[in-house]
Enzyme design. Sequence first.
Site, short mmCIF file in Angstrom:
data_model
loop_
_atom_site.label_atom_id
_atom_site.label_comp_id
_atom_site.label_asym_id
_atom_site.label_seq_id
_atom_site.Cartn_x
_atom_site.Cartn_y
_atom_site.Cartn_z
N ARG A 1 0.90 -1.12 0.08
CA ARG A 1 -0.07 0.20 0.10
C ARG A 1 0.93 1.08 -0.30
O ARG A 1 0.52 1.93 -0.94
CB ARG A 1 -1.10 -0.25 1.29
CG ARG A 1 -1.98 0.64 1.24
CD ARG A 1 -2.72 0.46 2.56
NE ARG A 1 -2.65 -1.07 3.11
CZ ARG A 1 -2.64 -2.44 2.90
NH1 ARG A 1 -3.95 -2.15 1.65
NH2 ARG A 1 -2.43 -3.24 3.09
N THR A 2 1.65 1.22 0.61
CA THR A 2 2.73 2.70 0.74
C THR A 2 2.76 2.97 -0.17
O THR A 2 3.74 4.10 -0.33
CB THR A 2 3.52 2.66 2.42
OG1 THR A 2 2.50 2.21 3.18
CG2 THR A 2 4.03 3.94 2.54
N LYS B 1 24.82 -7.64 -0.31
CA LYS B 1 26.38 -7.76 -0.39
C LYS B 1 26.86 -7.35 0.99
O LYS B 1 28.00 -7.41 0.76
CB LYS B 1 26.48 -7.64 -1.38
CG LYS B 1 25.83 -8.40 -2.68
CD LYS B 1 26.48 -7.87 -4.30
CE LYS B 1 25.52 -8.50 -5.11
NZ LYS B 1 25.78 -7.51 -6.48
N ARG C 1 11.26 2.99 3.14
CA ARG C 1 10.52 1.82 4.16
C ARG C 1 12.24 1.58 5.29
O ARG C 1 12.85 1.03 4.15
CB ARG C 1 9.56 1.23 4.35
CG ARG C 1 9.52 0.50 5.40
CD ARG C 1 7.81 -0.29 5.12
NE ARG C 1 7.02 0.33 4.74
CZ ARG C 1 5.60 -0.09 5.29
NH1 ARG C 1 5.34 -0.80 4.86
NH2 ARG C 1 4.82 1.11 5.08
N HIS D 1 4.99 6.24 11.46
CA HIS D 1 4.84 6.06 10.40
C HIS D 1 4.01 7.03 10.19
O HIS D 1 2.67 7.18 10.30
CB HIS D 1 3.91 4.85 9.89
CG HIS D 1 3.91 4.44 8.96
ND1 HIS D 1 3.46 5.57 7.22
CD2 HIS D 1 2.92 3.02 8.35
CE1 HIS D 1 3.39 4.66 6.42
NE2 HIS D 1 3.03 3.36 7.10
#
Lengths: 310, 181
Positions: free
Chosen positions: A59-60, A87, A109, A137
């Site tokens: 969604r975000t 890596k 995020r 958030h």
Amino acid sequence: MSELSVDHLLGIKQITKEDIELIFKTTDHFKDVINRPIKKVPSLRDITIANLFFENSTRTRISFELAEKRLSADIINFSASSSSVKKGETLIDTVNNILSMKVDMIVMRHPEPGAAVFLSKHINSRIINAGDGTHEHPTQALLDSYSIREKLGDVKGKKVLIVGDIIHSRVALSNIYALNMQGAKVCVCGPPTLIPKHIKELGVEVEYDLKKGLEWCDVAMMLRIQMERQNERLFPSLREYAMLYGLNKELLDSIKKEIIVMHPGPINRGVEITSDVVDSKHAIILDQVENGVAIRMAILYLLASKIERA
Amino acid sequence: MTSNIILDPIQFHLTVSRLCYELIENHDDFSESVIIGLQPRGIYLVKRIKSELNRILGEVDIPVGTLDITFYRDDFRRRDIPIAANKTEIDFIIEDKNVILVDDVFYTGRSLRAGLDAMLAFGRPKQVEMLTLIERKYSRHFPLQPDYIGRSVDSLSSQRVEVEWKELNGKDLVKLYTIDA
């Protein structure tokens, strides 16, 4: 006021009530834009934005991507699972490499709380926190408040019950900051093991009985049980959780007033909320999603306006 | 700073009235035309034009809207203080209509350029015209010209034209401000 007091959106804690007002006012205009036949404006056509998702999101990520495209920005998407992070590259190295390709803004995020704040201290770019671990958030909290305001006229004086996994929820923390700042009354509800010990210090009430909480509130915000953050078993079973803290139609009908039901998604149907509530007229879950795009357009636009032209 | 009056209240009223008669010559009963005022200052002129048209034509339904151009401007991130957006209200279809865009002062043409861009997000009109109360001559940055002009003025770029409205400032006036040497 037509300018934000901050250069980044790291969390609700860093912004002011006036910032929220400006974001909402700008969102009203963008909501209008995304309902036109041509849903795109050219404002950010010389801005490049990198969406860095070190943690899964549907969604975000889609909401930010759509907001960026509707503002005509150029975008690059990055997800940790298919990158050099695997890596062993550090966060600063990864981001600096991306920035050297002339990127103006970062939407990030990350699973670590404080990742966005850390990045803002070490790199020279505008940063929007799209969720950092169990910390904040901010765009979700802003779209939640905007949706409440749209439905009930104002956030001030409204009673909001946040139900569920408060201890792991960045949505809950950002919402507590945002709702308190706008003068709402906030109460959290859930099993004692999912409620942080000193949460009252944030100016919220605690209620362990869902029915009592629902009778008190105007808005019930149901949170997702976060399976990915449950390393220790904090409640006996999902079934028991659903019985005590799940919102079902019977319970909703038993309280004697109309309330609105929100959920930040993704929904675990049958756990924190049943399908008949999700699909009922009380739920404004899809309005939240629509408002999410407009809120993110407003934030991107307002932060971009502070970038100096080369 | 000194100011000269370009239009006094009587001239102001006569000018708006003349502009309306010019519109009627080209648009008859406005059944195929719509009028859109550019935010923020064009909306006062558009209201005045609507009431004047209704005075002349009687109660004909003339679709009138307002258009905000903030997100379409070409000076985003070039100004010291960002411009706040205003409301867009277009609750009619512009597809295949004759659109008359309205603003109080026509200067560089940049607002009209942004306005055309913003308007096209609502559909494809048959024809677009521009009406302005004051045209500042010899100062275009784009090859654009208004179709209906209240008064043309010669002015220096250091001068400022300001339109005052009865409902805002108590009097209908147009003034030219000059910075004293």
